[in-house]
Design an enzyme around this catalytic site. Structure first.
Site, mmCIF file in Angstrom:
data_model
loop_
_atom_site.group_PDB
_atom_site.id
_atom_site.type_symbol
_atom_site.label_atom_id
_atom_site.label_comp_id
_atom_site.label_asym_id
_atom_site.label_seq_id
_atom_site.Cartn_x
_atom_site.Cartn_y
_atom_site.Cartn_z
ATOM 1 N N ARG A 1 -45.614 104.907 51.974
ATOM 2 C CA ARG A 1 -46.213 103.579 51.900
ATOM 3 C C ARG A 1 -46.678 103.149 53.291
ATOM 4 O O ARG A 1 -46.044 103.486 54.297
ATOM 5 C CB ARG A 1 -45.150 102.604 51.379
ATOM 6 C CG ARG A 1 -45.545 101.147 51.283
ATOM 7 C CD ARG A 1 -46.405 100.899 50.090
ATOM 8 N NE ARG A 1 -46.417 99.487 49.688
ATOM 9 C CZ ARG A 1 -47.355 98.936 48.953
ATOM 10 N NH1 ARG A 1 -48.370 99.669 48.545
ATOM 11 N NH2 ARG A 1 -47.306 97.670 48.597
ATOM 12 N N THR B 1 -55.471 101.814 41.714
ATOM 13 C CA THR B 1 -54.556 102.817 42.227
ATOM 14 C C THR B 1 -54.811 104.114 41.485
ATOM 15 O O THR B 1 -55.519 104.120 40.491
ATOM 16 C CB THR B 1 -53.111 102.293 42.015
ATOM 17 O OG1 THR B 1 -52.972 101.063 42.707
ATOM 18 C CG2 THR B 1 -52.060 103.249 42.490
ATOM 19 N N THR C 1 -52.696 104.925 46.702
ATOM 20 C CA THR C 1 -53.631 103.812 46.569
ATOM 21 C C THR C 1 -54.193 103.396 47.920
ATOM 22 O O THR C 1 -53.649 103.762 48.969
ATOM 23 C CB THR C 1 -52.895 102.608 45.923
ATOM 24 O OG1 THR C 1 -53.825 101.544 45.699
ATOM 25 C CG2 THR C 1 -51.787 102.099 46.824
ATOM 26 N N GLU D 1 -55.034 99.973 47.643
ATOM 27 C CA GLU D 1 -54.775 98.595 47.213
ATOM 28 C C GLU D 1 -55.922 98.065 46.368
ATOM 29 O O GLU D 1 -56.086 98.485 45.250
ATOM 30 C CB GLU D 1 -54.464 97.688 48.401
ATOM 31 C CG GLU D 1 -54.098 96.252 48.042
ATOM 32 C CD GLU D 1 -52.922 96.103 47.091
ATOM 33 O OE1 GLU D 1 -52.667 94.976 46.652
ATOM 34 O OE2 GLU D 1 -52.252 97.084 46.780
ATOM 35 N N ASP E 1 -50.182 92.731 50.257
ATOM 36 C CA ASP E 1 -49.060 92.804 49.309
ATOM 37 C C ASP E 1 -47.837 92.053 49.823
ATOM 38 O O ASP E 1 -46.853 91.899 49.095
ATOM 39 C CB ASP E 1 -48.682 94.268 49.033
ATOM 40 C CG ASP E 1 -49.292 94.780 47.740
ATOM 41 O OD1 ASP E 1 -50.056 94.035 47.100
ATOM 42 O OD2 ASP E 1 -48.996 95.919 47.363
ATOM 43 N N SER F 1 -44.056 97.100 46.593
ATOM 44 C CA SER F 1 -45.039 97.718 45.700
ATOM 45 C C SER F 1 -44.525 97.700 44.267
ATOM 46 O O SER F 1 -43.337 97.507 44.020
ATOM 47 C CB SER F 1 -45.291 99.160 46.136
ATOM 48 O OG SER F 1 -46.090 99.845 45.190
ATOM 49 N N GLY G 1 -51.543 97.608 39.678
ATOM 50 C CA GLY G 1 -50.827 96.538 40.374
ATOM 51 C C GLY G 1 -49.481 96.278 39.718
ATOM 52 O O GLY G 1 -48.789 97.197 39.298
#
Length: 588
Positions: A105, A404, A422, A424, A446, A465, A487
């Site tokens: 991430r 994503t 992803t 985003e 996010d 996430s 999402g």
């Protein structure tokens, strides 16, 4: 915290792959379901499928094939994924009989603080932050691919990136969905000349049928192929990323806020190998992604709540009512407690305990919808460690990009990969790195823009996430994989598909194709067009449920490992123009 806009684009186009190891390349046919004894592939991108098959033909394993397909999707589906973003990978190692996860991430640059998205005491405009250097997190995808290949693959970057380099160099014909996605992002893309030059002509989206080449992305992949992971995080590509973030090149007269990213932010980026979250549901062992993904916790909590009901014996609408209510309660807890575990001591053990689920279950009226915005529960008495002082208030659901890519992979040795990655929002920040052809993420949006909240921005922190790559086992062997983009609707798509398959007795293709219902503790439950006026929707409305409409919810894909040794690959049967699935028969 002031309300934030919800981003619901007119069309949700997401890349979805299911790959199994094959020894020879199959012919392609457009079918969303296939069963056989050999390798399997299901994807919306024929180029990505072919890249995987090419690597498999050369003796690569599931991890190698997954990275090859993902790299190609960075070319053919650049608005949902790529090396400018990050992701979560869940891997089952058949020989060792263990599951591990690779968290790559994106992280906040060192210059971030909890007030980075506030100005004069107010939250900044969400859309303006998205289309700016401020929204860009330190990309983790290349480091994640490196860790996966180095630890569990059998090939190197030069080998697995070769197919994607060819697609980027030779080009591919864009379809109507690709052109549409440029069109809906036209305002953002026009801000940044490097993006507009690649995807627009005379101020308009490239039309369907255009042969799109991306020699700059091919160059980026070649440099990674020859120089390895350091080229991206310490070399010329790193410098280009930092310059693009801190000094966004905008069209004449346009302005975009600058970010604050350093070469040290990139050089210091680390992927994390984390223990997966393990829960049980009706004889299955469910392995999901741990924090900073909220998906594993939320899915487990909702399933634990539902386990107290005999859903198989109920009419479908009654079971779906309980699914909605369990999801509502799980999201109340998810929104209140979960964030990066290196910054927040979230009560994960309490939230995932069967005893806590029983307490939450008591709040559900079996015949009536609960109130909107359910309160968070108190999982702390169910923790082994009783020292936690935090009792946060219920938090609002944040806007979260629905754009994503999920892929799931198995090979002939029995290894399994479930991978979601992803950038985003559709088109991420909109910033294409000049000279390298890939779009940078807007993952920092996010975070909660203001606090106090566990998910506020902090230096080095990973934003919460919803990505939920999942592998389910039965009797110690892989039973199925499931995952989706979307999402925060990822969580409900994965949860609902499991309920459809395990409890309602649907085949996996039926479970995937069934109308999606996404309750995330909001004022209304999101459904797809046509559901509200249906008989099924009407029955639930009479129980007090209220609907909000999304064009499409998720793009699930799955592998099912059948008891007779065959595998069934399943892609969407109606969403995104129907997916393509294939299982290759073993050579005899």
């Amino acid at each position: 915290m002031s309300p934030r806009p919800r981003l619901v684009p007119p069309t949700l186009l997401v890349s979805t792959i299911v790959i199994s190891l094959a020894l020879s390349g199959p012919a392609f046919s457009k079918t969303p379901v296939a069963t056989g004894t050999g390798g399997a592939a299901a994807t919306i991108s024929e180029q990505a499928t072919q890249s995987a098959i090419t690597i498999l033909n050369k003796g690569g394993n599931a991890v190698d094939a997954a990275v090859a397909a993902a790299a190609t999707l960075g070319v053919t589906d650049p608005f949902s994924c790529g090396i400018g973003g990050g992701g979560f990978m869940v891997i089952y190692l058949a020989k060792d009989k263990r599951v591990i996860t690779i968290d790559h991430r994106e992280t906040a640059p060192a210059g971030f603080s909890p007030t980075v998205f506030t100005e004069n005491g107010k939250e900044m405009d969400f859309e303006k932050v998205v289309a700016s250097g401020m929204s860009v997190g330190v990309p983790g995808t290349v480091r994640g691919w490196h860790e996966a290949l180095d630890r569990y693959g059998s090939m190197n970057f030069k080998q697995v990136l070769a197919p994607a380099i060819k697609v980027a160099s030779d080009g591919f014909r864009i379809n109507a969905n690709f052109s549409h996605l440029i069109d809906v992002n036209a305002g953002k893309f026009q801000l940044f000349p490097a993006t507009a030059a690649l995807y627009m002509k005379d101020g308009k989206a490239l039309p369907a049928g255009t042969l799109l080449r991306n020699p700059d992305m091919a160059k980026a992949y070649r440099e990674i192929a020859s120089g390895g992971v350091k080229v991206f995080y310490e070399g010329k590509i790193a410098r280009a990323i930092v310059d693009a973030v801190n000094k966004p090149q905008t069209a004449g007269g346009a302005q975009a806020r600058a970010g604050n990213m350093s070469m040290a932010d990139l050089a210091n980026y680390e992927a994390r190998l984390r223990q997966p979250l393990k829960s049980t549901y009706r004889g299955y062992e469910i392995y999901g992604m741990p924090l900073p993904s909220s998906g594993g916790v939320a899915v487990a909590e909702a399933l634990n709540i539902l386990e107290g009901y005999d859903l198989k014996s109920m009419p479908r609408e009654k079971a779906e009512h309980l699914y909605i209510e369990a999801s509502r309660l799980a999201f109340a807890d998810r929104n209140a407690y979960l964030a990066d575990p290196e910054f927040v001591e979230a009560p994960v053990a309490g939230l995932m305990s069967k005893e806590y689920a029983a307490r939450r279950r008591e709040l559900i009226d079996p015949n009536r919808a609960g109130a909107a915005h359910a309160a968070a529960g108190d999982p702390y008495p169910f923790q082994k460690d009783m020292s936690y002082p935090l009792r946060p208030a219920t938090a609002k659901l944040l806007a979260e990009g629905a754009h994503t890519t999920h892929l799931t992979v198995s090979d002939k040795e029995g290894n399994v990969v479930s991978y979601t990655f992803t950038i985003e929002s559709w088109g991420g920040s909109g910033i294409t790195v000049p000279g390298y052809g890939f779009i940078l993420n807007n993952e920092m949006t996010d975070f909660d823009f203001s606090g106090p909240h566990p998910n506020v921005p902090e230096a080095g922190k990973r934003p919460r996430s919803s990505m939920s790559p999942t592998i389910a086992f039965k009797n110690g062997k892989p039973a199925f994989t499931i995952g989706s983009p979307g999402g925060s609707t990822i969580i409900t798509t994965v949860l609902q598909t499991i309920v459809n398959y395990v409890d309602l007795g649907m085949r996996m293709d039926q479970a995937v194709d069934a109308p999606r219902i996404s309750e995330r503790n909001g004022a209304a439950t999101d459904v797809e067009p046509g559901f509200a006026g249906s008989g099924q929707g009407g029955t639930l409305e009479r129980m007090g449920h209220r609907w909000g409409e999304q064009q499409e919810i998720g793009a699930a894909n799955a592998l099912v490992f059948n008891p007779d040794g065959t595998v069934t690959a399943v892609s969407e049967g109606k969403r995104h123009g129907i997916g393509s699935a294939m299982v290759q028969k073993s050579a005899h």
